[in-house]
Design a protein around this motif. Sequence first.
Motif, PDB file in Angstrom:
ATOM      1  N   VAL A 153       0.816  -1.221   0.000  1.00 39.15           N
ATOM      2  CA  VAL A 153       0.000   0.000   0.000  1.00 39.15           C
ATOM      3  C   VAL A 153       0.851   1.273   0.000  1.00 39.15           C
ATOM      4  CG1 VAL A 153      -1.822   1.264   1.190  1.00 39.15           C
ATOM      5  CG2 VAL A 153      -1.893  -1.237   1.119  1.00 39.15           C
ATOM      6  N   ALA A 154       1.807   1.376   0.939  1.00 37.91           N
ATOM      7  CA  ALA A 154       2.584   2.616   1.048  1.00 37.91           C
ATOM      8  C   ALA A 154       3.725   2.657   0.020  1.00 37.91           C
ATOM      9  CB  ALA A 154       3.144   2.761   2.468  1.00 37.91           C
ATOM     10  N   ASP A 155       4.465   1.557  -0.100  1.00 38.68           N
ATOM     11  CA  ASP A 155       5.613   1.541  -1.020  1.00 38.68           C
ATOM     12  C   ASP A 155       5.191   1.276  -2.464  1.00 38.68           C
ATOM     13  OD1 ASP A 155       6.948   1.825   1.344  1.00 38.68           O
ATOM     14  OD2 ASP A 155       7.698  -0.242   1.426  1.00 38.68           O
ATOM     15  N   GLU A 156       3.962   0.840  -2.618  1.00 37.37           N
ATOM     16  CA  GLU A 156       3.437   0.508  -3.951  1.00 37.37           C
ATOM     17  C   GLU A 156       4.323  -0.482  -4.698  1.00 37.37           C
ATOM     18  OE1 GLU A 156       2.351   4.044  -6.074  1.00 37.37           O
ATOM     19  OE2 GLU A 156       0.935   4.683  -4.536  1.00 37.37           O
ATOM     20  N   VAL A 157       4.851  -1.441  -3.947  1.00 34.66           N
ATOM     21  CA  VAL A 157       5.599  -2.539  -4.564  1.00 34.66           C
ATOM     22  C   VAL A 157       4.673  -3.743  -4.586  1.00 34.66           C
ATOM     23  CG1 VAL A 157       7.594  -4.075  -4.337  1.00 34.66           C
ATOM     24  CG2 VAL A 157       7.808  -1.661  -3.728  1.00 34.66           C
ATOM     25  N   ALA A 158       4.423  -4.276  -5.776  1.00 33.26           N
ATOM     26  CA  ALA A 158       3.521  -5.421  -5.866  1.00 33.26           C
ATOM     27  C   ALA A 158       3.905  -6.293  -7.061  1.00 33.26           C
ATOM     28  CB  ALA A 158       2.075  -4.949  -6.019  1.00 33.26           C
ATOM     29  N   THR A 159       3.568  -7.560  -6.934  1.00 35.27           N
ATOM     30  CA  THR A 159       3.807  -8.487  -8.040  1.00 35.27           C
ATOM     31  C   THR A 159       2.699  -8.335  -9.087  1.00 35.27           C
ATOM     32  OG1 THR A 159       2.776 -10.108  -6.607  1.00 35.27           O
ATOM     33  CG2 THR A 159       5.174 -10.217  -6.813  1.00 35.27           C
ATOM     34  N   ARG A 160       2.907  -9.011 -10.185  1.00 29.26           N
ATOM     35  CA  ARG A 160       2.040  -8.856 -11.349  1.00 29.26           C
ATOM     36  C   ARG A 160       0.570  -9.172 -11.078  1.00 29.26           C
ATOM     37  NH1 ARG A 160       4.413 -11.641 -16.736  1.00 29.26           N
ATOM     38  NH2 ARG A 160       6.382 -10.733 -16.075  1.00 29.26           N
ATOM     39  N   ASP A 161       0.317 -10.217 -10.271  1.00 28.55           N
ATOM     40  CA  ASP A 161      -1.073 -10.621 -10.001  1.00 28.55           C
ATOM     41  C   ASP A 161      -1.845  -9.509  -9.304  1.00 28.55           C
ATOM     42  OD1 ASP A 161       0.838 -11.352  -7.893  1.00 28.55           O
ATOM     43  OD2 ASP A 161      -0.940 -11.996  -6.806  1.00 28.55           O
ATOM     44  N   LEU A 162      -1.120  -8.595  -8.607  1.00 25.88           N
ATOM     45  CA  LEU A 162      -1.786  -7.484  -7.926  1.00 25.88           C
ATOM     46  C   LEU A 162      -1.664  -6.191  -8.732  1.00 25.88           C
ATOM     47  CD1 LEU A 162      -0.719  -8.132  -4.208  1.00 25.88           C
ATOM     48  CD2 LEU A 162      -2.862  -8.769  -5.319  1.00 25.88           C
ATOM     49  N   GLY A 163      -1.225  -6.309  -9.967  1.00 23.64           N
ATOM     50  CA  GLY A 163      -1.150  -5.138 -10.835  1.00 23.64           C
ATOM     51  C   GLY A 163       0.192  -4.428 -10.821  1.00 23.64           C
ATOM     52  N   GLY A 164       1.188  -4.988 -10.128  1.00 25.55           N
ATOM     53  CA  GLY A 164       2.503  -4.359 -10.066  1.00 25.55           C
ATOM     54  C   GLY A 164       3.474  -4.966 -11.053  1.00 25.55           C
ATOM     55  N   THR A 165       4.764  -4.627 -10.854  1.00 27.01           N
ATOM     56  CA  THR A 165       5.783  -5.124 -11.778  1.00 27.01           C
ATOM     57  C   THR A 165       6.934  -5.813 -11.038  1.00 27.01           C
ATOM     58  OG1 THR A 165       6.893  -2.981 -11.673  1.00 27.01           O
ATOM     59  CG2 THR A 165       5.355  -3.324 -13.506  1.00 27.01           C
ATOM     60  N   ALA A 166       6.858  -5.872  -9.704  1.00 22.04           N
ATOM     61  CA  ALA A 166       7.969  -6.431  -8.924  1.00 22.04           C
ATOM     62  C   ALA A 166       8.092  -7.935  -9.156  1.00 22.04           C
ATOM     63  CB  ALA A 166       7.755  -6.148  -7.443  1.00 22.04           C
ATOM     64  N   SER A 167       9.331  -8.399  -9.125  1.00 21.32           N
ATOM     65  CA  SER A 167       9.572  -9.836  -9.189  1.00 21.32           C
ATOM     66  C   SER A 167       9.350 -10.421  -7.792  1.00 21.32           C
ATOM     67  CB  SER A 167      11.004 -10.110  -9.643  1.00 21.32           C
ATOM     68  OG  SER A 167      11.909  -9.687  -8.636  1.00 21.32           O
ATOM     69  N   THR A 168       9.312 -11.745  -7.724  1.00 13.98           N
ATOM     70  CA  THR A 168       9.151 -12.426  -6.437  1.00 13.98           C
ATOM     71  C   THR A 168      10.243 -11.969  -5.470  1.00 13.98           C
ATOM     72  OG1 THR A 168       8.355 -14.342  -7.659  1.00 13.98           O
ATOM     73  CG2 THR A 168       8.954 -14.708  -5.350  1.00 13.98           C
ATOM     74  N   ARG A 169      11.488 -11.938  -6.001  1.00 20.73           N
ATOM     75  CA  ARG A 169      12.623 -11.579  -5.157  1.00 20.73           C
ATOM     76  C   ARG A 169      12.562 -10.115  -4.724  1.00 20.73           C
ATOM     77  NH1 ARG A 169      18.624 -13.289  -5.935  1.00 20.73           N
ATOM     78  NH2 ARG A 169      17.597 -14.750  -7.348  1.00 20.73           N
ATOM     79  N   GLU A 170      12.236  -9.222  -5.652  1.00 19.62           N
ATOM     80  CA  GLU A 170      12.154  -7.798  -5.307  1.00 19.62           C
ATOM     81  C   GLU A 170      11.085  -7.561  -4.243  1.00 19.62           C
ATOM     82  OE1 GLU A 170      13.510  -6.041  -9.681  1.00 19.62           O
ATOM     83  OE2 GLU A 170      11.378  -6.297  -9.229  1.00 19.62           O
ATOM     84  N   PHE A 171       9.946  -8.229  -4.418  1.00 20.91           N
ATOM     85  CA  PHE A 171       8.866  -8.050  -3.455  1.00 20.91           C
ATOM     86  C   PHE A 171       9.287  -8.597  -2.088  1.00 20.91           C
ATOM     87  CE2 PHE A 171       5.083  -9.267  -1.145  1.00 20.91           C
ATOM     88  CZ  PHE A 171       4.332  -8.107  -1.216  1.00 20.91           C
ATOM     89  N   GLY A 172       9.872  -9.794  -2.073  1.00 20.07           N
ATOM     90  CA  GLY A 172      10.326 -10.398  -0.818  1.00 20.07           C
ATOM     91  C   GLY A 172      11.353  -9.521  -0.121  1.00 20.07           C
ATOM     92  N   ASP A 173      12.284  -8.973  -0.913  1.00 22.62           N
ATOM     93  CA  ASP A 173      13.307  -8.093  -0.335  1.00 22.62           C
ATOM     94  C   ASP A 173      12.669  -6.843   0.262  1.00 22.62           C
ATOM     95  OD1 ASP A 173      15.211  -9.885  -1.091  1.00 22.62           O
ATOM     96  OD2 ASP A 173      16.026  -8.698  -2.752  1.00 22.62           O
ATOM     97  N   ALA A 174      11.671  -6.299  -0.433  1.00 23.95           N
ATOM     98  CA  ALA A 174      11.009  -5.089   0.054  1.00 23.95           C
ATOM     99  C   ALA A 174      10.289  -5.363   1.376  1.00 23.95           C
ATOM    100  CB  ALA A 174      10.014  -4.576  -0.999  1.00 23.95           C
ATOM    101  N   VAL A 175       9.659  -6.522   1.489  1.00 26.94           N
ATOM    102  CA  VAL A 175       8.973  -6.869   2.747  1.00 26.94           C
ATOM    103  C   VAL A 175      10.005  -7.086   3.852  1.00 26.94           C
ATOM    104  CG1 VAL A 175       7.445  -8.532   3.900  1.00 26.94           C
ATOM    105  CG2 VAL A 175       6.990  -7.882   1.527  1.00 26.94           C
ATOM    106  N   ALA A 176      11.070  -7.805   3.529  1.00 29.96           N
ATOM    107  CA  ALA A 176      12.128  -8.060   4.530  1.00 29.96           C
ATOM    108  C   ALA A 176      12.711  -6.739   5.025  1.00 29.96           C
ATOM    109  CB  ALA A 176      13.216  -8.946   3.924  1.00 29.96           C
ATOM    110  N   HIS A 177      12.885  -5.790   4.106  1.00 26.12           N
ATOM    111  CA  HIS A 177      13.419  -4.473   4.451  1.00 26.12           C
ATOM    112  C   HIS A 177      12.478  -3.756   5.433  1.00 26.12           C
ATOM    113  CE1 HIS A 177      15.757  -0.837   3.863  1.00 26.12           C
ATOM    114  NE2 HIS A 177      14.624  -0.176   3.676  1.00 26.12           N
ATOM    115  N   ARG A 178      11.184  -3.864   5.174  1.00 27.15           N
ATOM    116  CA  ARG A 178      10.184  -3.254   6.064  1.00 27.15           C
ATOM    117  C   ARG A 178      10.154  -3.933   7.440  1.00 27.15           C
ATOM    118  NH1 ARG A 178       7.037   1.432   6.104  1.00 27.15           N
ATOM    119  NH2 ARG A 178       6.696   2.133   3.995  1.00 27.15           N
ATOM    120  N   VAL A 179      10.395  -5.243   7.460  1.00 26.66           N
ATOM    121  CA  VAL A 179      10.376  -5.985   8.730  1.00 26.66           C
ATOM    122  C   VAL A 179      11.562  -5.592   9.604  1.00 26.66           C
ATOM    123  CG1 VAL A 179      10.690  -8.275   9.759  1.00 26.66           C
ATOM    124  CG2 VAL A 179       9.016  -7.962   7.922  1.00 26.66           C
ATOM    125  N   ALA A 180      12.704  -5.446   8.953  1.00 25.00           N
ATOM    126  CA  ALA A 180      13.968  -5.254   9.704  1.00 25.00           C
ATOM    127  C   ALA A 180      14.147  -3.877  10.318  1.00 25.00           C
ATOM    128  CB  ALA A 180      15.150  -5.502   8.792  1.00 25.00           C
TER     129      ALA A 180
END
Length: 338
Positions: free
Chosen positions: A311-338
């Motif tokens: 929602v805030a970073d607007e990083v999403a994979t294709r199924d949700l209308g975004g362009t991020a890869s699995t790895r990019e999305f996972g990294d972005a979530v991990a970054h938010r967690v840490a």
Amino acid sequence: MAIDVTLIPGDGIGPEITAAAVKVLEATGLEWNFDHQLGGMAAVAEGGDPMPAATLASIHRTKLALKGPLTTPVGSGFRSVNVALRKEFQLFANVRPAKTIIPGRRFDHVDIVMVRENLEGLYIGQERWVEVDGDPHGRAESVAVITRTGAERIVRYAFEYAVLHRRKKVTLVHKANILKNTSGLFLDVGREVAAEYADRIECNDLIVDNCAMQLVMRPETFDVVVTTNLFGDILSDEISGLVGGLGLAPGGNIGVDGGIFEAVHGSAPDIAGQGIANPSSLILASAMLCDHIGEDDAAAKIRRAITATIVADEVATRDLGGTASTREFGDAVAHRVA
Ligand code: NAI
Ligand code: MG
């Protein structure tokens, strides 16, 4: 002390989304000891068995597993891995939460937890053919089994879940007007258990067909829902559809001897190996795993991170209308967690 978890990457998109989930779990700051084990076609390729003894032994030891989707080999000779796991570890509760993550889509205020009985009902596999007028397939019969013990165990689980997660209401879903013995027993036992929690948790009951309609008309009126195997199978897919479908649907199989956490979706062979799968379901299943072992802070962090990423970073994979890869999305979530 490190937390022991059996990790089964599984088939198809499994290894890709599992890698993302592991990265997110590691970002929580908890110390994990992942025991990598084979399952599904990956295991068949290795040793001919979709659920090797070593994998079962590992789960017996850790009592905790994060599992990627497993492709069920078509044809005879292979038992269903999911059924085998449910039986082996008496995973009597299938817990599937559905919560609005992306506002402005179909429903904004959905926060439902489906608790489905996982071992009884019509899924025990007792079916038979009866000959009619010389036609060996003239009649088909299926036996549904509800036990007092099984019904009490699942309803009690739902109420305990409600208490633990500060939920307000449990809805018993049944068809006791028609299935007077089986569904009737479930409802009777359910009401008995509900009475014990009457001072803390509100309870109502709904006939399953009405429930299916109410879920679509007024999803915000539902909280925890508990029901028998077949009804739970159908209604849990319905609630995942209320919040955006398979990409955001985690599940936990919880029992006497352990908990196995996974995405609701399968191995998605059509997109496997392309690096575009949405790992959110398995990451949210990892949050459920954290809940299961009492690591509430880590669980909350992971859920907040998924929402913030989408929602805030607007990083999403294709199924949700975004362009991020699995790895990019996972990294972005991990970054938010840490
Ligand atoms: P599926 O859930 O794998 O795929 C259905 C559709 O959703 C496909 O178009 C797929 O690309 C898409 N999809 C699924 N997960 C996605 C994700 N994370 N990100 C983006 N798109 C995603 O269902 P299907 O194709 O019926 O089953 C494939 C295999 O998975 C079968 O062998 C089935 O037996 C197995 N399966 C295993 C499960 C498990 O291990 N718990 C559960 C369901 C199916
Ligand atoms: Mg199903």
